[in-house]
Design a protein around this motif. Structure first.
Motif, short mmCIF file in Angstrom:
data_model
loop_
_atom_site.label_atom_id
_atom_site.label_comp_id
_atom_site.label_asym_id
_atom_site.label_seq_id
_atom_site.Cartn_x
_atom_site.Cartn_y
_atom_site.Cartn_z
N ARG A 96 -14.54 -38.42 -4.32
CA ARG A 96 -15.18 -38.16 -3.02
C ARG A 96 -14.51 -38.95 -1.90
O ARG A 96 -14.32 -38.44 -0.80
CB ARG A 96 -16.65 -38.57 -3.10
CG ARG A 96 -17.50 -37.65 -3.91
CD ARG A 96 -18.92 -38.19 -3.94
NE ARG A 96 -19.62 -37.70 -5.10
CZ ARG A 96 -20.41 -38.43 -5.87
NH1 ARG A 96 -20.62 -39.69 -5.59
NH2 ARG A 96 -21.01 -37.90 -6.91
N ALA A 102 -15.99 -40.07 -10.10
CA ALA A 102 -16.60 -39.15 -9.14
C ALA A 102 -16.60 -39.74 -7.73
O ALA A 102 -16.31 -39.05 -6.75
CB ALA A 102 -18.03 -38.83 -9.58
N LYS A 143 -12.59 -37.53 1.38
CA LYS A 143 -13.38 -37.87 2.57
C LYS A 143 -14.73 -37.16 2.59
O LYS A 143 -15.28 -36.89 3.65
CB LYS A 143 -12.59 -37.58 3.85
CG LYS A 143 -11.40 -38.53 4.03
CD LYS A 143 -10.86 -38.51 5.42
CE LYS A 143 -9.81 -39.58 5.63
NZ LYS A 143 -9.22 -39.55 6.97
N GLU A 144 -15.25 -36.86 1.41
CA GLU A 144 -16.62 -36.36 1.34
C GLU A 144 -17.60 -37.52 1.49
O GLU A 144 -18.72 -37.32 1.91
CB GLU A 144 -16.86 -35.67 -0.01
CG GLU A 144 -16.10 -34.37 -0.18
CD GLU A 144 -16.34 -33.76 -1.55
OE1 GLU A 144 -16.73 -34.50 -2.47
OE2 GLU A 144 -16.12 -32.56 -1.69
N ALA A 145 -17.15 -38.68 1.12
CA ALA A 145 -17.95 -39.89 1.27
C ALA A 145 -17.06 -40.98 1.84
O ALA A 145 -15.84 -40.92 1.73
CB ALA A 145 -18.52 -40.32 -0.09
N THR A 146 -17.70 -41.95 2.49
CA THR A 146 -16.92 -43.01 3.13
C THR A 146 -17.25 -44.38 2.56
O THR A 146 -16.66 -45.37 2.99
CB THR A 146 -17.19 -43.04 4.64
OG1 THR A 146 -18.60 -43.26 4.84
CG2 THR A 146 -16.79 -41.73 5.29
N ALA A 147 -18.22 -44.44 1.63
CA ALA A 147 -18.63 -45.76 1.14
C ALA A 147 -18.84 -45.73 -0.37
O ALA A 147 -19.21 -44.71 -0.95
CB ALA A 147 -19.91 -46.20 1.83
N THR A 150 -16.87 -45.26 -10.06
CA THR A 150 -16.72 -44.16 -11.03
C THR A 150 -15.66 -43.20 -10.50
O THR A 150 -15.33 -43.20 -9.31
CB THR A 150 -18.03 -43.39 -11.19
OG1 THR A 150 -18.37 -42.77 -9.94
CG2 THR A 150 -19.16 -44.31 -11.62
#
Lengths: 523, 145
Positions: free
Chosen positions: B52, B48, B56-60, B46
């Motif tokens: 992210r 969103a 680099k708020e999320a890595t996966a 998505t």
């Protein structure tokens, strides 16, 4: 001659129609037979023509099929050629890709970056002899308050190291003793304030620079952050080392290039929470929905102490919990967070002891004549709650923090005589009391929508910052109003101008008005 | 002097034409494919999640670790991606990264000129490219902006 005639006669006889005439019936029979033969021939001819037409048709069909087959063959050959060319092209591309594969490095093995600022400050004091002149620059001045260097390394995809150092001119100019005079009728009366009334002392770091070189002023390096991050999952990360306390908004956004105002807010200046902690931290983020992000952090550290970055002086470890939710939708972004902290501060002196008998021989009744004792000189526990709220819509940004700190002494120390506000000169029996500190600030900024015309970011702002601590007296408070303008000509440079009005009790000097300018640069 | 002026004018015209073309591409409606390395099991995502990952708020994505790769900040592809994903400009994005570098010690994603090659080469790579630059088979499309 006769022979000639005989031969001629034989020829004539031979060629004459006499035989036909000789037999008419036979002639009729032959005619009928000839007619049948002609019909047969005609029929056969017709049949042959039909067969020929059929054969021609088949030939035409076969010819058409052959042409079609040729066309298909040609098309297939063209397609094969095209595929061959595409294959060759793809092979070349893949060769290039594979060749480049070894050259692409997505990790930063070592990055060095940082920020610094240059600040100009001019303060105007309501009272000519305001006490505030001992705490603020009395004259207009340039300052460099932050020169920070970062060293970052991504060891693996889940292991990272960060070191942040602060370069400083300190301890140059540190006033180790602020001279305090007792004035009676406009005249200094020596000794009236006891220990306070001693000569002024200030650190001078000037030293000779060596043989045949100019003198230098040495500075200092502080360790702001130094930690290892292990990030196996987005929701579960671990940090060990010295880290910034994860509270509020500005403690972690501590760079002058990021902060809106020229100076730190009171919640940081008054150390309601330790700026950094040495220990462990577990943190992470989860995303329950596309528009929602939840962050958490659990801290476990030495807490606050006189030498907490060197060692903890009690068994108690400080614990803290951070929770924050961020909702984003369209132009809206709203974040609400909180951090709770509980810890004990302990200061002590360590002594080595020798146990002796009355005749000065070693007393080993307790096992050894040598021992030690720890004397606690100061101990308190503190509970701190900090909440923060940020609401952003397009270029508008409203945000603030509220901090509440309750400090309860277990071992009261004597008040620091150097900075005691003396009322009667009798300070020997006074101890630092329990206290409650409160700090609140709110800022409203508006980044003007100028992106159609320029990349320069222009952000005017206003804000209020108040601090009250009953640590000393009820009349100690500080209320600060900010009005300023940030101009960001590039992502790396911020120019700030700000008007600041500080309100204190009249006892401390009343109002102080300042104008400040700052150039902050990240690199 | 006249020759120099002519050269200067010619250079200026070429420069303007070149950049007008680049800008036009950045502002065009040409779709942008979000692509990942072929070896990854991700099939779709998505917007969103993409936002992210590139902050680099999320890595996966779906439990699969990815490594974001950006187009160079001067390229129209980067401008188009930032505009469509975040609704902002590259300047604003860089300012955000200056903040994230200081606050969290985060470094922005590596910038590589040919994002398609990069995703092909980097095992966990995720990036983006214009539709016309995409070559079937070299990377997997998981979202189109």
């Amino acid at each position: 001659m006769s022979k000639r005639y005989l031969a001629l006669a034989a020829v004539i006889f031979t060629l004459s129609p006499l035989p036909l005439w000789a037999d008419d019936a036979a002639e009729d029979n032959r005619t009928a037979e000839d007619n049948r033969t002609a019909e047969d021939i005609s029929a056969r001819m017709q049949a042959l023509e039909t067969a020929l037409a059929t054969q021609q048709s088949r030939i035409d069909t076969l010819e058409a099929e052959r042409r079609a087959s040729d066309e298909r063959t040609q098309a297939a050959q063209d397609e094969a050629q095209e595929l061959k060319e595409q294959l060759a092209e793809t092979r070349d591309s893949l060769d290039v890709l594979i060749t480049d594969a070894m050259q692409i490095e997505t990790r930063d093995m070592l990055s060095v970056y940082g920020f610094f600022d240059v600040t100009f400050l001019k303060s105007f004091f309501k009272q000519k002899n305001s006490l505030l002149k001992t705490q603020h620059p009395p004259y207009s001045t340039f300052m460099m308050n932050n020169i920070n260097l970062f060293f970052k390394s991504e060891l693996t995809q889940s292991l990272e190291v960060l070191l942040e150092t602060g370069l400083s001119f300190a301890p140059l100019g540190h006033e180790t003793h602020l001279e305090s005079y007792g004035i009676i009728d406009g005249k200094h009366v020596p000794g009236i304030l006891g220990e306070l009334d001693k000569s002024y002392e200030r650190v001078d770091t000037s030293v000779p620079g060596g043989i045949a070189s100019r003198s230098i002023r040495y500075g200092s390096i502080s360790i702001v952050r130094a930690y290892l991050d292990w990030k196996p999952l987005d929701a579960l990360n671990f940090r060990i080392g010295q880290y910034l306390t994860p509270y509020g908004i500005w403690n972690e956004d501590h760079a002058s290039t990021v902060l809106l105002t020229v100076f730190y807010p009171h919640v940081m200046n008054w150390d309601l929470l330790p700026e950094t902690q040495l220990g462990l931290q577990m943190y992470g983020s989860v995303f329950p929905a596309d528009s929602l992000k939840l962050d958490y952090a659990v801290t476990f550290s030495n807490g606050r102490g006189p030498i907490d970055t060197v060692m903890d002086l009690d068994e108690n470890k400080a614990v803290g919990l951070r929770a924050k939710g961020t909702w984003s939708h369209g132009d809206w972004k709203i974040a609400l967070g909180g951090y709770g902290y509980y810890g004990k501060y302990t200061d002590l002196e360590r002594r080595a002891e020798i146990y002796l008998n009355a005749d000065l021989t070693p007393d080993e009744t307790s096992g050894s004549a040598l021992g030690s004792r720890l004397y606690t000189t100061k101990k308190y526990k503190e509970r701190v709650l900090v909440s923060d709220l940020s609401i952003a819509w397009k270029g508008l940004h409203l945000f603030g923090e509220y901090a509440f700190r309750q400090l309860e002494f277990i071992k009261h120390p004597a008040e620091n005589p150097n900075y005691q506000f003396v009322q009667n000169g009798n300070i020997a029996e006074r101890y630092v009391p329990n206290s409650i500190g409160r700090t609140f600030y709110a800022m409203l900024s508006w980044t003007l929508p100028l992106e159609k015309w320029t990349h320069v970011g222009v952000t005017p702002y206003v804000g209020y910052d108040g601090h009250h601590n009953d640590f000393m007296t009820d009349w100690y408070y500080q209320k600060t109003m900010h009005v300023g303008l940030n101009v960001r000509p590039s992502p790396y440079v911020v120019v700030k101008t700000e008007g600041i009005v500080d309100l204190f009790s009249e006892r401390l000097g009343g109002r102080m008005t300042s104008i400040a300018g700052q150039l902050a640069v990240s690199f | 002097m006249t020759v120099q002026r002519l050269f200067f004018a010619l250079f200026a015209v070429l420069f303007a034409l070149a950049f007008s073309g680049e800008n036009a591409r950045a502002q065009s409606d040409e779709p942008i494919h979000v692509i990942v390395n072929n070896s990854l099991s991700i099939t779709n995502t998505t917007l969103a999640e993409v936002k992210r990952i590139f902050r680099k708020e999320a890595t996966a994505i779906s439990g699969v670790r990815v490594v974001p790769i950006n187009a160079p900040r001067t390229k129209p592809l980067r401008a188009a991606f930032v505009q469509r994903a975040y609704g902002t400009s590259v300047q604003d994005e860089l300012a955000t990264w200056e903040k994230l570098k200081i606050t969290n010690g985060l470094q922005p994603p590596t910038e590589i000129d040919n994002t398609l090659k990069a995703v092909f080469s980097v095992k966990n790579g995720i990036s983006y490219c214009f539709q016309s630059d995409y070559k079937p088979g070299t990377a997997k499309i998981i979202l189109t902006l």
